[in-house]
Design an enzyme around this catalytic site. Structure first.
Site, short mmCIF file in Angstrom:
data_model
loop_
_atom_site.label_atom_id
_atom_site.label_comp_id
_atom_site.label_asym_id
_atom_site.label_seq_id
_atom_site.Cartn_x
_atom_site.Cartn_y
_atom_site.Cartn_z
N CYS A 1 1.04 -1.20 -0.08
CA CYS A 1 -0.09 0.31 -0.03
C CYS A 1 0.38 1.25 -0.03
O CYS A 1 1.87 0.90 0.65
CB CYS A 1 -0.50 0.29 1.27
SG CYS A 1 -1.96 1.66 1.23
N CYS B 1 0.23 4.81 6.90
CA CYS B 1 -0.25 4.43 8.18
C CYS B 1 1.15 3.34 8.99
O CYS B 1 1.04 2.89 9.23
CB CYS B 1 -1.77 4.11 8.44
SG CYS B 1 -2.21 4.32 7.05
N CYS C 1 0.42 0.41 10.20
CA CYS C 1 0.24 -0.67 9.02
C CYS C 1 1.26 -1.69 8.59
O CYS C 1 1.86 -0.65 7.82
CB CYS C 1 -1.01 0.03 8.22
SG CYS C 1 -1.38 -1.50 6.95
N CYS D 1 -16.31 -9.13 5.73
CA CYS D 1 -15.64 -8.50 5.30
C CYS D 1 -14.71 -8.21 4.48
O CYS D 1 -13.86 -8.92 5.27
CB CYS D 1 -15.23 -7.56 6.51
SG CYS D 1 -14.29 -5.79 6.10
N CYS E 1 -19.57 -6.03 3.69
CA CYS E 1 -19.00 -5.66 3.82
C CYS E 1 -17.56 -5.18 3.34
O CYS E 1 -16.42 -6.08 3.39
CB CYS E 1 -18.63 -5.38 6.14
SG CYS E 1 -17.48 -3.85 6.21
N CYS F 1 -19.94 1.93 9.37
CA CYS F 1 -18.91 0.89 9.55
C CYS F 1 -17.71 1.85 10.64
O CYS F 1 -16.29 1.95 9.58
CB CYS F 1 -18.21 -0.42 9.46
SG CYS F 1 -17.08 -1.23 10.78
N ARG G 1 -17.74 -2.90 17.91
CA ARG G 1 -17.17 -3.94 18.03
C ARG G 1 -15.66 -3.92 18.75
O ARG G 1 -14.84 -3.53 18.57
CB ARG G 1 -16.99 -4.55 16.70
CG ARG G 1 -16.04 -5.21 16.38
CD ARG G 1 -16.08 -6.10 14.74
NE ARG G 1 -17.89 -6.09 14.02
CZ ARG G 1 -17.57 -4.83 13.79
NH1 ARG G 1 -16.44 -4.35 12.06
NH2 ARG G 1 -18.93 -5.21 12.01
#
Ligand code: SAM
Ligand code: DTB
Ligand code: SF4
Length: 326
Positions: free
Chosen positions: A51, A55, A58, A95, A127, A187, A259
């Site tokens: 990616c 972040c 991550c 998801c 999702c 979400c 969650r």
């Protein structure tokens, strides 16, 4: 439902003596939710690693050297096999996560739309979490049968720049708005343990609880520190902080599914039980989250049995709405 909470009010809730806070949250939970019921969701990383974003938490960001192996977008049939297995194991929400900065209108997106159609046809809530979306992309996902879209704010607006520099808080809010406009369930939550202050956590909860509509799901993640990321050496989140976040989220957003997300492998059963007591009513099940470990199916089954919890059926909110109308 209130979406005019003030920072001061939230601070007062968050800072209550812990057991008082848990008691209040449990009361709100009892008045607004089926407390014995927990939604079981399964995650699948359909495109892993590589990616372009930065972040700091991550493992999938290309610029950090982690153990994650880059994998291109999976084939639709492979994804559907995973979804069927998840359904057989009792999951009602599937998801699919892609390590993308944003969705592009190309063949990969068309394939994701096909996956969404396929999972929807299995009778599961579908999702996706694919990064930033335009309004028309959100609409295409909705038309394919997407039920929910995950897009986290992660932390406060003020602390965001310390964690991510390749996009802004406003970019995140814009995508959330696009998801709403398409009529897809939202979400949206965050992570604790990034080095943020209690004030930052309170501000993030404030942003979530003062959106025009509360998110239908609010994931609370504890940072899973991953070797090679800038936050690899962060201290593990204190479980009491998880309980405080969950309880405050429950009081502020009584109808949302809260969650208990990343970080469960570092928690024992008693600690997870306290999170359910404090208002958590959704988990991710299965050996893996996206790339990091999660408790096994057997461990979770034993936990459900021990605590007297039952999995929530799929599309329950819609069924309840329909019964109110008729
Ligand atoms: N690329 C998309 C995005 O950023 O929205 C979707 C995938 S991303 C992995 C989804 C969420 O996972 C992030 O917003 C973050 O809250 C959470 N996450 C990622 N790495 C994590 C970690 N090491 N510990 C806890 N949560 C994490
Ligand atoms: C969310 O809030 N947590 C999930 C889901 N949404 C996509 C992801 C957790 C990822 C943890 C790190 C990993 O396994 O790669
Ligand atoms: Fe990319 Fe999402 Fe990971 Fe950020 S959180 S690096 S956008 S996969």
């Amino acid at each position: 439902m209130r979406n005019n909470w003030t920072i001061e009010e939230i601070k007062d809730i968050y800072n209550k003596p812990l057991l008082e806070l848990v008691y209040e949250a449990a009361t709100v939970h009892r008045n607004n939710q089926q407390t014995a019921e927990v939604q079981v969701c399964t995650l699948l990383s359909i495109k892993t690693g590589g990616c372009s974003e930065d972040c700091a938490y991550c493992p999938q960001a290309a610029r950090y050297h982690t153990d994650v192996t880059v994998q291109p977008l999976m084939q639709k049939d492979t994804v559907l096999e995973y979804a069927k297995k998840a359904k057989e194991a009792g999951s009602t929400r599937f998801c699919m996560g892609a390590a993308w900065r944003e969705v592009r209108d190309n063949r990969d997106f068309d394939r994701v739309l096909d996956m969404v159609k396929g999972v929807n046809e299995l009778g599961m809530e579908v999702c996706c979490t694919l990064g930033m979306l335009t309004e028309s992309q959100a609409q295409k996902l909705a038309d394919a049968g997407l039920y929910a879209y995950n897009h986290n704010l992660d932390t406060s607006n003020e602390y965001y720049g310390e964690i991510i520099t390749t996009r802004t808080y406003d970019d995140r809010l814009k995508t959330l708005d696009n998801v709403r406009k398409a009529g897809v369930s939202v979400c949206c939550g965050g992570i604790i343990g990034l080095g943020e202050t209690h004030e930052d956590r309170i501000k993030m909860l404030h942003t979530l609880a003062t959106l025009p509509e509360h998110p239908e799901s609010v994931p609370v993640n504890a940072l899973v520190p991953v070797d090679g990321t800038p936050l690899a050496n962060n201290q593990r989140v204190d479980v009491w902080d998880m309980v405080r976040m969950i309880a405050t989220a429950r009081i502020l957003m009584p109808k949302a599914m809260v969650r208990l997300s990343a970080g469960r492998t570092a928690m024992n059963l008693a600690e997870q039980a306290l999170c359910f007591m404090a208002g958590a009513n959704s988990i991710f099940a299965g050996e893996k989250l996206l790339t990091t470990p999660n408790p096994s199916f057997e461990e979770d089954q034993a936990m459900f049995q021990l605590l007297g919890l039952t999995p929530r059926e799929a599309f329950k909110s819609e069924k309840e709405m329909a019964s109110l109308v008729s």
